[in-house]
Design a protein around this motif. Structure first.
Motif, short mmCIF file in Angstrom:
data_model
loop_
_atom_site.label_atom_id
_atom_site.label_comp_id
_atom_site.label_asym_id
_atom_site.label_seq_id
_atom_site.Cartn_x
_atom_site.Cartn_y
_atom_site.Cartn_z
N ASP A 1 -3.65 5.40 0.16
CA ASP A 1 -4.38 4.18 0.50
C ASP A 1 -4.77 4.15 1.97
O ASP A 1 -5.57 3.31 2.39
CB ASP A 1 -3.52 2.94 0.20
N SER B 1 0.86 -1.18 0.00
CA SER B 1 0.00 0.00 0.00
C SER B 1 0.89 1.23 0.00
O SER B 1 2.08 1.15 0.29
CB SER B 1 -0.92 -0.01 1.23
N VAL C 1 -5.22 0.29 6.51
CA VAL C 1 -3.91 0.80 6.07
C VAL C 1 -3.47 1.93 7.00
O VAL C 1 -4.18 2.93 7.16
CB VAL C 1 -3.97 1.31 4.62
#
Length: 307
Positions: A238, A234, A253
């Motif tokens: 994100d 990621s 995330v």
């Protein structure tokens, strides 16, 4: 050239650049799709677009209150729909930069119902935020307790195709469980953001692997990556989006060392560690009727998985 002429020339050039930026953004999705077919390996980092996307319906784009130049240029973070009025995200997505100070509900909007960031579609829903909640013990320097909730003014309309709520992971998963993270984050470190949502498949890593690579690792965290392909990761933008494992949102995330760095992984808030907090600060804030329906739906989803 006199100073007035210089000013006029500067104004003209600025407006030309604005027009080019707008036109570029307007056509960005077409360019991305053409390039994605053959020319580039897209990173989310290391990501892809599935032919049939069954996960984007769970994800929202968290944005500013108003775009600056074009629709989608104010994307900040991702989030997960866990009820028609509750969005699960990261605490750092709902606070002012590097602080614990919460943003005002009027500072944010939530966009659901489309995998496209820059182009509104027939199923796109733009929703206002009623209340922002972040964990009381969130630590911006270490990302501890990096979890937050947005309560919406109106219910998201769920059609089961473009928009749908996702269940919460109720138990800790073993290392090397395969998962998917998706979002509109930068395609590489300090790179551009895509128009269409990107996916990347990663695996949950053992605690000792996660702990050895940062001094920030603590209770309530997990990390995920791909030892064979460290570019799968990621990235900025994100944040707040879901790490989906076995059909449930398992991680949020949170942070990382740049993006796609060898011998490193992305770090996520472990949803299972915060189930009670989510219930108390999200679901319990709903009206009793909505709460009962939510409980029934959660039981139904669990039965479907077992079958």
């Amino acid at each position: 050239m006199c100073s007035i002429e210089k000013i006029l020339v500067s104004i003209v050039l600025i407006n030309i650049l604005r027009l080019e930026t707008y036109l570029c953004a307007k056509n960005n999705s077409k360019i991305i799709m053409e390039d994605a077919q053959e020319k580039y390996k897209f990173l989310i980092t290391g990501g892809y677009r599935p032919k049939i996307d069954t996960l984007a319906k769970y994800v929202v784009s968290i944005r500013g209150s108003k775009h600056r130049w074009f629709f989608g240029d104010d994307h900040k973070c991702g989030g997960s729909i866990i009820s028609p009025k509750v969005i699960l995200t990261a605490a750092h997505c709902v606070c002012k930069r590097h602080s614990r100070i919460r943003l005002k509900p009027s500072d944010l909007t939530v966009v659901a119902g489309t995998p496209r960031r820059l182009v509104p579609t027939e199923t796109t829903q733009v929703l206002k935020v009623d209340k922002i909640i972040r964990h009381v013990y969130y630590k911006p320097l270490t990302f501890r307790n990096d979890i937050g909730i947005l309560l919406l003014v109106k219910n998201i309309y769920e059609d089961g195709v473009a928009v749908q709520r996702i269940s919460l992971q109720t138990h800790h998963l073993p290392p090397y469980t395969k998962c998917t993270v998706l979002g509109w984050g930068r395609v590489f470190f300090r790179g551009p953001m895509p128009d269409e949502i990107l996916h990347v498949d990663v695996s949950i890593m053992p605690d000792n692997y996660c702990d050895a690579r940062t001094d920030k690792y603590a209770f309530g965290m997990m990390c995920a990556g791909d030892l064979a392909d460290p570019e799968k990761d990621s990235c900025s933008g994100d944040s707040g989006g879901p790490l989906i494992c076995n059909g449930s949102v398992t991680g949020i995330v949170s942070f990382g060392v740049k993006c796609g760095i060898p011998e490193h992984a992305g770090y996520y808030t472990n949803v299972t560690s915060y189930l009670e907090w989510i219930r108390e600060n999200g679901f319990s804030k709903l009206r009793p009727v909505n709460l009962i329906l939510l409980v029934i739906l959660q039981i139904f989803l669990m039965k479907v998985k077992l079958n």
